[in-house]
Enzyme design. Structure first.
Site, PDB file in Angstrom:
ATOM      1  NE  ARG A 103      46.580  49.926   5.360  1.00 27.58           N
ATOM      2  CZ  ARG A 103      47.421  50.739   5.994  1.00 27.58           C
ATOM      3  NH1 ARG A 103      47.742  51.894   5.443  1.00 27.58           N
ATOM      4  NH2 ARG A 103      47.937  50.395   7.155  1.00 27.58           N
ATOM      5  CG  HIS A 130      52.899  54.218   4.581  1.00 26.38           C
ATOM      6  ND1 HIS A 130      51.854  54.746   3.840  1.00 26.38           N
ATOM      7  CD2 HIS A 130      52.401  54.041   5.843  1.00 26.38           C
ATOM      8  CE1 HIS A 130      50.785  54.881   4.615  1.00 26.38           C
ATOM      9  NE2 HIS A 130      51.093  54.463   5.828  1.00 26.38           N
ATOM     10  CD  GLN A 133      52.875  58.283   8.496  1.00 23.45           C
ATOM     11  OE1 GLN A 133      51.818  57.691   8.672  1.00 23.45           O
ATOM     12  NE2 GLN A 133      53.162  59.430   9.122  1.00 23.45           N
ATOM     13  CG  ASP A 231      56.553  52.185  12.206  1.00 20.78           C
ATOM     14  OD1 ASP A 231      55.608  52.192  13.035  1.00 20.78           O
ATOM     15  OD2 ASP A 231      56.428  51.766  11.044  1.00 20.78           O
ATOM     16  CB  CYS A 270      53.980  56.497  11.175  1.00 24.74           C
ATOM     17  SG  CYS A 270      54.434  54.753  11.289  1.00 24.74           S
ATOM     18  NE  ARG A 298      48.802  59.148   6.142  1.00 21.00           N
ATOM     19  CZ  ARG A 298      48.554  57.836   6.271  1.00 21.00           C
ATOM     20  NH1 ARG A 298      48.916  57.204   7.387  1.00 21.00           N
ATOM     21  NH2 ARG A 298      47.978  57.155   5.313  1.00 21.00           N
TER      22      ARG A 298
END
Length: 312
Positions: A103, A130, A133, A231, A270, A298
């Site tokens: 990450r 991402h 996700q 988001d 998310c 997730r």
């Protein structure tokens, strides 16, 4: 050959279906209390330059539930790209662990890790993408469609499904656009001028089979769709742009007024959410919200991904 997962279009459509099936099976096993130590004695290395809640906890918990072990290395534990070259980090870790989740800020960093690693490298988030996700998003949409019978019984659960992205064309939006192209979801993207997703992402989505429609009109974007997704408008590192962005994104909030144009739409986010900014409290906590199903998924999607990468 070592497979990496740096963005959602690293998968073929049939591989995406296989992976989502595996994630669903793990979700059912956890619900029924059935042990599934499929990665017993396997170790996951986790390299995090950015702080995280869902990504860290879901990967660590997932490895535990799969019978394996996760080692977390934060920004203070390892200096990616400073001191030791990334290629040395990749080759060294490959001799210790069975897979790596990174990450990081720069997408080029995760690409370099993958170039030199001899174990699977998973993109846990970069400034550009991402994909983990997106796996959870597609699993959530598939569950919602199955529950409502929205695809008319087609063998492809995403047939006839439409979605709208409303807000910033950020890393989550870019991976979601590619995921919709791969799955065959009809996507409309509504962003203010200057905040759209990259042109190359639109081209890649088109090559996958479904080109997104792009607009700056959120009401038109959500009209009649099955899913509305948003988001935060202000991501990590953009705090000094707050006043400008709040002005530029006026009219893009997901609230009951906007959703009047999409009377049957479910709502996704998310997390973390800035309630009252990009989404209203009423909508986030309302009956349409799939937000916490997304968050749970997730865990299941990443378990499916790790098992798929390591047990091939």
């Amino acid at each position: 050959m070592t497979r990496h997962f740096l963005d959602i279009d690293d998968l073929r459509a049939d591989e995406l279906e296989e992976l989502l099936d595996l994630a669903s099976a793990y979700k059912e096993k956890r619900k029924e209390g059935v042990p599934h130590p499929d990665l017993e004695r396997r170790t996951l290395g986790m390299l995090f330059q950015k702080p995280s809640t869902r990504t860290r906890v879901s990967f660590e918990t997932g490895m535990t539930q799969l019978g394996g072990h996760a080692i977390f290395l934060g920004a203070d534990d390892i200096q990616l790209g400073r001191g030791e070259p990334l290629k040395d980090t990749a080759r060294t870790l490959s001799r210790y662990v069975d897979a790596v989740v990174a990450r990081v800020f720069s997408h080029e960093n995760v690409e370099e890790l993958a170039r030199y690693a001899t174990v699977p490298v998973v993109n846990g988030l970069t400034d550009d993408a991402h994909p983990c996700q997106t796996l959870a998003d597609l699993l959530t949409i598939r569950e919602h469609v199955d529950e409502g019978g929205s695809n008319g019984g087609s063998s492809n659960p995403f047939d006839g499904v439409s979605a709208a992205w409303v807000g910033d064309g950020n890393n989550v939006a870019q991976s979601f656009a590619l995921g919709c192209g791969l799955a065959g979801i009809d996507l409309t993207i509504a962003t203010p001028p200057g905040y759209g997703i990259d042109e190359d992402v639109l081209e890649r989505a088109d090559e996958l089979g479904v080109a997104p429609t792009v607009t700056d009109d959120p009401a038109a974007a959500v009209e009649g769709v099955d899913v509305v997704y948003t988001d935060v408008w202000i991501s990590m590192g953009q705090e000094d742009e707050r006043d400008l962005r709040m002005d530029d994104f006026a009219g893009f909030r997901i609230d009951e007024e906007l959703l009047a144009n999409a009377p049957d739409a479910a709502v996704m986010h998310c997390l973390p959410a800035h309630r009252g900014e990009e989404i209203s409290e009423e909508v986030l906590e309302g009956e349409r919200s799939l937000v916490f199903d997304q968050a749970e998924n997730r865990l299941h999607a990443q378990k499916g991904l790790l098992a798929w990468l390591l047990e091939r």
